[in-house]
Structures are given as structure tokens and as C-alpha cells.
Design a protein around this motif. Sequence first.
Motif, PDB file in Angstrom:
ATOM      1  N   ASP A  73       0.832  -1.207   0.000  1.00 39.39           N
ATOM      2  CA  ASP A  73       0.000   0.000   0.000  1.00 39.39           C
ATOM      3  C   ASP A  73       0.863   1.252   0.000  1.00 39.39           C
ATOM      4  OD1 ASP A  73       0.955   0.154   2.638  1.00 39.39           O
ATOM      5  OD2 ASP A  73      -0.923   0.992   3.369  1.00 39.39           O
ATOM      6  N   ASP A  74       0.262   2.330  -0.417  1.00 43.29           N
ATOM      7  CA  ASP A  74       0.906   3.638  -0.263  1.00 43.29           C
ATOM      8  C   ASP A  74      -0.194   4.628   0.073  1.00 43.29           C
ATOM      9  OD1 ASP A  74       3.381   5.120  -0.333  1.00 43.29           O
ATOM     10  OD2 ASP A  74       2.494   6.259  -1.960  1.00 43.29           O
ATOM     11  N   SER A  75       0.076   5.494   1.021  1.00 48.34           N
ATOM     12  CA  SER A  75      -0.989   6.380   1.478  1.00 48.34           C
ATOM     13  C   SER A  75      -0.447   7.744   1.850  1.00 48.34           C
ATOM     14  CB  SER A  75      -1.686   5.751   2.686  1.00 48.34           C
ATOM     15  OG  SER A  75      -0.749   5.505   3.712  1.00 48.34           O
ATOM     16  N   GLY A  76      -1.355   8.679   2.042  1.00 49.07           N
ATOM     17  CA  GLY A  76      -0.935  10.014   2.452  1.00 49.07           C
ATOM     18  C   GLY A  76      -2.110  10.955   2.589  1.00 49.07           C
ATOM     19  N   LEU A  77      -1.777  12.189   2.974  1.00 50.15           N
ATOM     20  CA  LEU A  77      -2.769  13.231   3.233  1.00 50.15           C
ATOM     21  C   LEU A  77      -2.679  14.296   2.138  1.00 50.15           C
ATOM     22  CD1 LEU A  77      -4.761  14.697   5.228  1.00 50.15           C
ATOM     23  CD2 LEU A  77      -2.720  15.717   6.281  1.00 50.15           C
ATOM     24  N   TYR A  89       4.338  12.644  -0.506  1.00 54.31           N
ATOM     25  CA  TYR A  89       5.505  12.891   0.365  1.00 54.31           C
ATOM     26  C   TYR A  89       5.107  12.948   1.844  1.00 54.31           C
ATOM     27  CZ  TYR A  89       7.420  13.968  -4.175  1.00 54.31           C
ATOM     28  OH  TYR A  89       7.796  13.864  -5.493  1.00 54.31           O
ATOM     29  N   SER A  90       3.928  12.445   2.198  1.00 55.33           N
ATOM     30  CA  SER A  90       3.426  12.591   3.578  1.00 55.33           C
ATOM     31  C   SER A  90       4.392  12.060   4.623  1.00 55.33           C
ATOM     32  CB  SER A  90       2.078  11.886   3.727  1.00 55.33           C
ATOM     33  OG  SER A  90       1.100  12.566   2.976  1.00 55.33           O
ATOM     34  N   ALA A  91       4.980  10.884   4.396  1.00 56.87           N
ATOM     35  CA  ALA A  91       5.897  10.320   5.396  1.00 56.87           C
ATOM     36  C   ALA A  91       7.191  11.136   5.447  1.00 56.87           C
ATOM     37  CB  ALA A  91       6.202   8.860   5.067  1.00 56.87           C
ATOM     38  N   GLY A 158       0.449   9.518  12.979  1.00 54.47           N
ATOM     39  CA  GLY A 158       0.686  10.496  11.903  1.00 54.47           C
ATOM     40  C   GLY A 158      -0.185  11.744  11.990  1.00 54.47           C
ATOM     41  N   TYR A 159      -0.907  11.998  10.909  1.00 50.35           N
ATOM     42  CA  TYR A 159      -1.710  13.219  10.808  1.00 50.35           C
ATOM     43  C   TYR A 159      -3.109  13.069  11.416  1.00 50.35           C
ATOM     44  CZ  TYR A 159       2.001  14.418   7.494  1.00 50.35           C
ATOM     45  OH  TYR A 159       3.224  14.672   6.931  1.00 50.35           O
ATOM     46  N   ASP A 160      -3.399  11.918  12.036  1.00 50.81           N
ATOM     47  CA  ASP A 160      -4.742  11.698  12.584  1.00 50.81           C
ATOM     48  C   ASP A 160      -5.230  12.820  13.517  1.00 50.81           C
ATOM     49  OD1 ASP A 160      -5.668   9.349  11.337  1.00 50.81           O
ATOM     50  OD2 ASP A 160      -4.484   8.083  12.659  1.00 50.81           O
TER      51      ASP A 160
HETATM   52  P1  IMP Z   1       3.142   5.046   3.862  1.00 54.30           P
HETATM   53  O1  IMP Z   1       1.841   4.747   3.175  1.00 54.30           O
HETATM   54  O2  IMP Z   1       3.477   4.032   4.886  1.00 54.30           O
HETATM   55  O3  IMP Z   1       4.216   5.349   2.884  1.00 54.30           O
HETATM   56  O4  IMP Z   1       2.992   6.354   4.726  1.00 54.30           O
HETATM   57  C1  IMP Z   1       2.147   7.385   4.418  1.00 54.30           C
HETATM   58  C2  IMP Z   1       2.179   8.505   5.435  1.00 54.30           C
HETATM   59  O5  IMP Z   1       0.927   9.176   5.271  1.00 54.30           O
HETATM   60  C3  IMP Z   1       2.243   8.103   6.886  1.00 54.30           C
HETATM   61  O6  IMP Z   1       3.524   8.090   7.391  1.00 54.30           O
HETATM   62  C4  IMP Z   1       1.434   9.212   7.539  1.00 54.30           C
HETATM   63  O7  IMP Z   1       2.210  10.354   7.670  1.00 54.30           O
HETATM   64  C5  IMP Z   1       0.389   9.515   6.498  1.00 54.30           C
HETATM   65  N1  IMP Z   1      -0.827   8.707   6.726  1.00 54.30           N
HETATM   66  C6  IMP Z   1      -1.286   7.695   5.941  1.00 54.30           C
HETATM   67  N2  IMP Z   1      -2.399   7.146   6.460  1.00 54.30           N
HETATM   68  C7  IMP Z   1      -2.625   7.809   7.617  1.00 54.30           C
HETATM   69  C8  IMP Z   1      -3.631   7.676   8.615  1.00 54.30           C
HETATM   70  O8  IMP Z   1      -4.521   6.820   8.588  1.00 54.30           O
HETATM   71  N3  IMP Z   1      -3.519   8.535   9.656  1.00 54.30           N
HETATM   72  C9  IMP Z   1      -2.558   9.470   9.749  1.00 54.30           C
HETATM   73  N4  IMP Z   1      -1.601   9.632   8.863  1.00 54.30           N
HETATM   74  C10 IMP Z   1      -1.630   8.806   7.775  1.00 54.30           C
END
Ligand code: IMP
Length: 203
Positions: A73-77, A89-91, A158-160
Motif C-alpha cells: 500500500d501507499d498512502s498520504g494526506l 511525500y506525507s511520510a 501520523g496526521y490523525d
Molecule cells: P506510507 O503509506 O506508509 O508510505 O505512509 C504514508 C504517510 O501518510 C504516513 O507516514 C502518515 O504520515 C500519512 N498517513 C497515511 N495514512 C494515515 C492515517 O490513517 N492517519 C494518519 N496519517 C496517515
Amino acid sequence: MYQIIFATGNAGKMKEVREILADLPAQVLSMKEAGIDTDIVEDGTSFEENAVIKARAVAGALGEREKAVVLADDSGLEIDWLDGEPGIYSARYMGEDTSYRIKNANLIARLDGVPPEKRTARFVCAIAAVLPDGEVLTTRGVIEGKIGYEERGANGFGYDPIFYLPDMSRTTAELTPAEKNAVSHRGNALMAMKKELSERMQG
Ligand code: IMP
């Protein structure tokens, strides 16, 4: 029996993945449990590209294994007022080792004076799967919210604490893990991937 290997070193994500995928006819393994240890450079330009890069790297390290599916997975805000920053670039925003207290304070400061209706933001999660025959699937989950005026809540990560859900009148850091899983970007993306996989795992 299929094996699903999830490409993460994060124990929290692994727990969530195991819960959501529990009723698939497959054994769910972490990278470590599958005996894989690989450094992955995420140099894609979208969440989907980065998730595919991670899943392909782990599938490559795994070699030929019948009935093994690799997920990543990859995720961010994404904050609309900041043209989608911090996004992919969230992380890494302000440096990987900078605390989220500082990152969150910085984002709140950058939105100083911005009215509620313009503080819209979303968490995005892309999940990629590499199937045994090399086919690649991706799914995306999103949760819409607003950037708050101060940190609230002690759950999540994180940003929660600055991600406010107007409908629930709470930040995602004020939700229980089960409440968050039921509405989150990662939960939604995983549920969509589970549907794709269960169709392919019939028989
Ligand atoms: P990765 O998907 O592990 O590369 O990280 C994505 C980054 O996005 C995390 O380090 C957090 O900063 C942010 N992020 C992703 N999902 C969440 C969430 O559910 N809550 C808070 N921050 C999140």
C-alpha cells in the motif's frame, strides 16, 4: 491454499490487513514471515505507482511461488489549500525523522486564517497486488475531512490528530481502531482489493 504477502514492516498495518482479509481462503503473511528483507525506493509519481513499485519489488525478491499474491500500500494526506501537499511525500514531509507534533503544527500554521469551508483534505490509500501470473491490480480508498485548528485525540498515528471528520464531530485520532477501520481510506482500499481477490480465488 493461497499465500498473501503484505509488503510492510509496520505492525499496525499488518494487524488491520489480517483482520480485513481473515475470511479469504489464504494465509496472510508479513514480509518478515515470508523471509523477505528488501530496501525499496519509492520514486513513483502517484500513490498507485508507489504501491505497485513496492509490490513488484517484493514479488521479485520472492521469486517463483505458485499461489503467492503480494500486496503493498501507499498512502498520504492531501490538503486542497496546499495544492494537495504533503500528498505522496506525507511520510517524508519536513524529514522522515521529524515528529508529527511538529509536522502537524506546521500544517496548522500554513492554514492560518483559512476558513472552515476551505480546509478540505483527504487521506488516500492505494493498494497494489501482484498475482502469481504477474497480473497487477490496484484499488484506491479515500476518506474526506477537514484540517482542524489544533491537535485532538490520542489514537491512530501520523496526521490523525489534525484530520477532522465533520460528520462524526471527531478527528480520526478520536476514533477507536474499529471505528477508524470501518471508514478509513486503508479500510476501503483493502475491502475493494479483497473483493477483487476473492473473485480470483474461487476454485
Ligand atoms: P506510507 O503509506 O506508509 O508510505 O505512509 C504514508 C504517510 O501518510 C504516513 O507516514 C502518515 O504520515 C500519512 N498517513 C497515511 N495514512 C494515515 C492515517 O490513517 N492517519 C494518519 N496519517 C496517515
